[in-house]
Design a protein around this motif. Structure first.
Motif, PDB file in Angstrom:
ATOM      1  N   SER A 169       0.869  -1.172   0.000  1.00 41.23           N
ATOM      2  CA  SER A 169       0.000   0.000   0.000  1.00 41.23           C
ATOM      3  C   SER A 169       0.907   1.224   0.000  1.00 41.23           C
ATOM      4  O   SER A 169       2.136   1.101  -0.086  1.00 41.23           O
ATOM      5  CB  SER A 169      -0.906   0.002   1.238  1.00 41.23           C
ATOM      6  N   ARG A 171       1.669   3.017   2.470  1.00 40.00           N
ATOM      7  CA  ARG A 171       2.425   3.110   3.718  1.00 40.00           C
ATOM      8  C   ARG A 171       3.090   1.808   4.149  1.00 40.00           C
ATOM      9  O   ARG A 171       3.833   1.798   5.126  1.00 40.00           O
ATOM     10  CB  ARG A 171       1.503   3.599   4.842  1.00 40.00           C
ATOM     11  N   THR A 172       2.827   0.728   3.457  1.00 41.09           N
ATOM     12  CA  THR A 172       3.358  -0.571   3.872  1.00 41.09           C
ATOM     13  C   THR A 172       4.082  -1.253   2.722  1.00 41.09           C
ATOM     14  O   THR A 172       3.580  -1.274   1.586  1.00 41.09           O
ATOM     15  CB  THR A 172       2.230  -1.485   4.381  1.00 41.09           C
ATOM     16  N   ASN A 173       5.255  -1.794   3.021  1.00 36.37           N
ATOM     17  CA  ASN A 173       5.986  -2.523   1.985  1.00 36.37           C
ATOM     18  C   ASN A 173       6.736  -3.708   2.586  1.00 36.37           C
ATOM     19  O   ASN A 173       7.085  -3.718   3.773  1.00 36.37           O
ATOM     20  CB  ASN A 173       6.956  -1.610   1.244  1.00 36.37           C
ATOM     21  N   VAL A 206       8.881  -6.348   7.068  1.00 36.56           N
ATOM     22  CA  VAL A 206       7.740  -5.542   6.673  1.00 36.56           C
ATOM     23  C   VAL A 206       7.918  -4.158   7.298  1.00 36.56           C
ATOM     24  O   VAL A 206       8.223  -4.037   8.484  1.00 36.56           O
ATOM     25  CB  VAL A 206       6.409  -6.150   7.156  1.00 36.56           C
ATOM     26  N   ARG A 207       7.702  -3.117   6.512  1.00 36.59           N
ATOM     27  CA  ARG A 207       7.808  -1.739   7.011  1.00 36.59           C
ATOM     28  C   ARG A 207       6.449  -1.061   6.873  1.00 36.59           C
ATOM     29  O   ARG A 207       5.833  -1.073   5.798  1.00 36.59           O
ATOM     30  CB  ARG A 207       8.864  -0.968   6.244  1.00 36.59           C
ATOM     31  N   HIS A 208       5.995  -0.432   7.976  1.00 39.95           N
ATOM     32  CA  HIS A 208       4.744   0.327   7.937  1.00 39.95           C
ATOM     33  C   HIS A 208       5.014   1.731   8.451  1.00 39.95           C
ATOM     34  O   HIS A 208       5.574   1.908   9.541  1.00 39.95           O
ATOM     35  CB  HIS A 208       3.653  -0.335   8.785  1.00 39.95           C
ATOM     36  N   ARG A 209       4.627   2.731   7.690  1.00 41.16           N
ATOM     37  CA  ARG A 209       4.810   4.131   8.074  1.00 41.16           C
ATOM     38  C   ARG A 209       3.535   4.683   8.678  1.00 41.16           C
ATOM     39  O   ARG A 209       2.495   4.680   8.020  1.00 41.16           O
ATOM     40  CB  ARG A 209       5.213   4.966   6.850  1.00 41.16           C
TER      41      ARG A 209
END
Length: 210
Positions: A169, A171-173, A206-209
């Protein structure tokens, strides 16, 4: 982090507090910045102060920046903050977007002296890399070389890295990367347990901003 450019390509002066900063208007893609950071050491206007200048150009597929940073390094002696010398870095970096891939390149020259004029920092860092979009993801690869003149050729280092990031998405990768660092006999790039080791690092996550 595997493949992080800062593992090898580290310039002096990454943080400046109590700073005055001027950014020029954009003139046909050209802009400039000037920065002055107060040292705030009692009885001295120069101890701990930092000065930075940069000029950049951005138009179409081209982005280029030239910057110079000068810092009066401090140390604590007998409970007092004192002048410990001076460190300077000149940096040139840029990207060129070919559409199917983007080329990245950077070079930094760092030199420093102790308070009594002894050279304690003398190195060149150079980077070349590429990033290419693939569907919802991007593949990245880079090579970084450090030449450290203080160690007489024994503190040089290299890093090879490859990675991939996939957007779930805005904000998420998802991401994964692998890097291999080669240290000469007195080099400790990548924070190995002892000088001269050649660490390899693999990351997945997983990275979420927020």
């Amino acid at each position: 982090l595997a493949g992080n450019a800062a593992n090898v390509f580290s310039v002096y002066g990454e943080r400046a507090d109590n700073t005055l900063n001027y950014t020029s208007p954009n003139f046909g893609g050209f802009s400039a910045q000037a920065q002055y950071s107060f040292g705030e050491v009692a009885g001295s206007t120069s101890t701990g102060r930092q000065v930075g200048l940069s000029a950049s150009y951005s138009a179409g597929p081209i982005n280029v920046i030239l910057a110079h940073h000068d810092q009066n390094v401090t140390a604590v002696a007998a409970g007092l903050t004192v002048d410990a010398g001076d460190a300077k870095t000149t940096f040139l970096g840029g990207t060129y977007d070919f559409g199917v891939a983007k080329l990245h390149a950077a070079y930094a020259r760092s030199k420093g002296e102790t308070a009594v004029g002894v050279t304690n920092l003398d190195r060149d860092d150079a980077l070349i890399g590429v990033s290419a979009p693939i569907g919802a993801g991007t593949i990245l690869a880079s090579y970084i070389r450090r030449n450290d003149d203080i160690g007489g050729g024994t503190r040089d280092a290299d890093q090879w890295a490859i990675g991939y990031t996939h957007a779930l998405s805005k904000r998420t990768n998802l991401y994964t990367s692998y890097a291999r660092i080669k240290n000469d006999s007195a080099a400790t790039v990548g924070s190995p347990a002892a000088a001269g080791l050649d660490p390899s690092v693999f990351n997945i996550g997983v990275r979420h901003r927020f």
